[in-house]
Design a protein around this motif. Structure first.
Motif, PDB file in Angstrom:
ATOM      1  N   THR A 198       0.835  -1.194   0.000  1.00 41.66           N
ATOM      2  CA  THR A 198       0.000   0.000   0.000  1.00 41.66           C
ATOM      3  C   THR A 198       0.878   1.256   0.000  1.00 41.66           C
ATOM      4  OG1 THR A 198      -0.058   0.153   2.418  1.00 41.66           O
ATOM      5  CG2 THR A 198      -1.794  -1.182   1.356  1.00 41.66           C
ATOM      6  N   VAL A 199       0.260   2.359  -0.319  1.00 44.67           N
ATOM      7  CA  VAL A 199       0.953   3.647  -0.274  1.00 44.67           C
ATOM      8  C   VAL A 199       1.464   3.894   1.147  1.00 44.67           C
ATOM      9  CG1 VAL A 199       0.646   6.157  -0.449  1.00 44.67           C
ATOM     10  CG2 VAL A 199      -0.293   4.650  -2.223  1.00 44.67           C
ATOM     11  N   GLU A 200       0.659   3.573   2.136  1.00 47.50           N
ATOM     12  CA  GLU A 200       1.045   3.792   3.529  1.00 47.50           C
ATOM     13  C   GLU A 200       2.285   2.969   3.886  1.00 47.50           C
ATOM     14  OE1 GLU A 200      -2.159   3.007   2.579  1.00 47.50           O
ATOM     15  OE2 GLU A 200      -2.892   5.065   2.747  1.00 47.50           O
ATOM     16  N   THR A 201       2.346   1.728   3.420  1.00 43.68           N
ATOM     17  CA  THR A 201       3.502   0.869   3.695  1.00 43.68           C
ATOM     18  C   THR A 201       4.760   1.449   3.067  1.00 43.68           C
ATOM     19  OG1 THR A 201       2.142  -1.117   3.892  1.00 43.68           O
ATOM     20  CG2 THR A 201       4.466  -1.446   3.367  1.00 43.68           C
ATOM     21  N   LYS A 202       4.664   1.909   1.828  1.00 41.00           N
ATOM     22  CA  LYS A 202       5.828   2.479   1.150  1.00 41.00           C
ATOM     23  C   LYS A 202       6.264   3.789   1.812  1.00 41.00           C
ATOM     24  CE  LYS A 202       3.638   1.672  -2.733  1.00 41.00           C
ATOM     25  NZ  LYS A 202       3.237   1.618  -4.150  1.00 41.00           N
ATOM     26  N   LYS A 203       5.315   4.586   2.251  1.00 43.22           N
ATOM     27  CA  LYS A 203       5.653   5.817   2.959  1.00 43.22           C
ATOM     28  C   LYS A 203       6.312   5.504   4.305  1.00 43.22           C
ATOM     29  CE  LYS A 203       2.474   9.219   1.085  1.00 43.22           C
ATOM     30  NZ  LYS A 203       1.455  10.222   1.436  1.00 43.22           N
ATOM     31  N   LYS A 204       5.839   4.456   4.964  1.00 43.53           N
ATOM     32  CA  LYS A 204       6.459   4.050   6.228  1.00 43.53           C
ATOM     33  C   LYS A 204       7.915   3.696   5.988  1.00 43.53           C
ATOM     34  CE  LYS A 204       6.139   0.821  10.079  1.00 43.53           C
ATOM     35  NZ  LYS A 204       5.356  -0.251  10.730  1.00 43.53           N
ATOM     36  N   LEU A 205       8.198   2.945   4.924  1.00 42.74           N
ATOM     37  CA  LEU A 205       9.575   2.592   4.587  1.00 42.74           C
ATOM     38  C   LEU A 205      10.409   3.844   4.358  1.00 42.74           C
ATOM     39  CD1 LEU A 205      11.817   0.566   3.865  1.00 42.74           C
ATOM     40  CD2 LEU A 205      10.896   0.553   1.517  1.00 42.74           C
ATOM     41  N   ILE A 206       9.912   4.766   3.576  1.00 45.42           N
ATOM     42  CA  ILE A 206      10.646   6.000   3.277  1.00 45.42           C
ATOM     43  C   ILE A 206      10.931   6.788   4.559  1.00 45.42           C
ATOM     44  CG2 ILE A 206      10.440   8.280   2.181  1.00 45.42           C
ATOM     45  CD1 ILE A 206       9.007   6.771  -0.171  1.00 45.42           C
ATOM     46  N   HIS A 207       9.935   6.953   5.405  1.00 41.38           N
ATOM     47  CA  HIS A 207      10.128   7.716   6.650  1.00 41.38           C
ATOM     48  C   HIS A 207      11.110   7.027   7.596  1.00 41.38           C
ATOM     49  CE1 HIS A 207       7.295  10.833   5.656  1.00 41.38           C
ATOM     50  NE2 HIS A 207       6.346   9.943   5.410  1.00 41.38           N
ATOM     51  N   LEU A 208      11.030   5.701   7.691  1.00 40.39           N
ATOM     52  CA  LEU A 208      11.991   4.971   8.528  1.00 40.39           C
ATOM     53  C   LEU A 208      13.410   5.136   7.996  1.00 40.39           C
ATOM     54  CD1 LEU A 208      10.195   1.568   9.271  1.00 40.39           C
ATOM     55  CD2 LEU A 208      10.854   3.314  10.939  1.00 40.39           C
ATOM     56  N   LEU A 209      13.568   5.044   6.684  1.00 40.81           N
ATOM     57  CA  LEU A 209      14.899   5.196   6.086  1.00 40.81           C
ATOM     58  C   LEU A 209      15.491   6.563   6.397  1.00 40.81           C
ATOM     59  CD1 LEU A 209      14.140   3.480   2.682  1.00 40.81           C
ATOM     60  CD2 LEU A 209      15.874   2.699   4.316  1.00 40.81           C
ATOM     61  N   TYR A 210      14.709   7.617   6.210  1.00 41.75           N
ATOM     62  CA  TYR A 210      15.221   8.954   6.516  1.00 41.75           C
ATOM     63  C   TYR A 210      15.570   9.080   7.988  1.00 41.75           C
ATOM     64  CZ  TYR A 210      14.712  11.272   2.030  1.00 41.75           C
ATOM     65  OH  TYR A 210      14.877  11.658   0.718  1.00 41.75           O
ATOM     66  N   ALA A 211      14.695   8.631   8.856  1.00 40.18           N
ATOM     67  CA  ALA A 211      14.938   8.770  10.290  1.00 40.18           C
ATOM     68  C   ALA A 211      16.187   8.002  10.715  1.00 40.18           C
ATOM     69  CB  ALA A 211      13.720   8.281  11.074  1.00 40.18           C
ATOM     70  N   ARG A 212      16.284   6.752  10.333  1.00 47.01           N
ATOM     71  CA  ARG A 212      17.388   5.917  10.823  1.00 47.01           C
ATOM     72  C   ARG A 212      18.713   6.220  10.136  1.00 47.01           C
ATOM     73  NH1 ARG A 212      14.165   0.182  11.541  1.00 47.01           N
ATOM     74  NH2 ARG A 212      12.757   0.974  13.157  1.00 47.01           N
TER      75      ARG A 212
END
Length: 129
Positions: free
Chosen positions: A73-87
């Protein structure tokens, strides 16, 4: 199925390669619910003169390209992107202006692994999340 290509200037990317791979993998495991033992990362080392960057980026600039079977889902892909930036920014010390992420998707039937087409294989994890 997902594969990650990591592009960066050799002298800056090589020293952080292992740590970066661990950080990326932790994000994939959490956001995409991948098994811990499933990792496909490829590092592409470029010479500084061969890697043109945006004016806002430094020589530490990285591009992450995710190639995956469609279905998240779009939400899952956005979660991945946000986690990548944060970590990555926190654990590697990279500025947000030095990281770009692109997710490319294709149908399962366009993939081939374990001797079969991707839509013929029963995976040990869920893609439609």
């Amino acid at each position: 199925m997902s594969q990650v290509k990591i592009y960066g200037v050799r002298e800056y990317l090589l020293p952080i390669r292992n740590q970066l791979s661990e950080v990326i993998h932790s994000c994939v495991v959490e956001a995409l619910q991948f098994p811990v033992d499933k990792r496909a990362h490829r590092f592409f080392y470029l010479e500084n003169d061969d890697f043109f960057r945006p004016a806002t980026a430094s020589e530490r600039y990285l591009i992450l390209e995710f190639i995956m079977i469609e279905g998240r889902t779009v939400e899952t892909k956005k979660k991945l992107i946000h986690l990548l930036y944060a970590r990555i920014c926190e654990q590697i010390g990279l500025a947000v202006t030095d990281l770009e992420i692109c997710i490319l998707e294709s149908p399962a039937h366009n993939w081939g692994f374990r001797g079969m087409a991707g839509d013929e294989i029963k995976l040990s994890y869920t893609i439609t999340i």
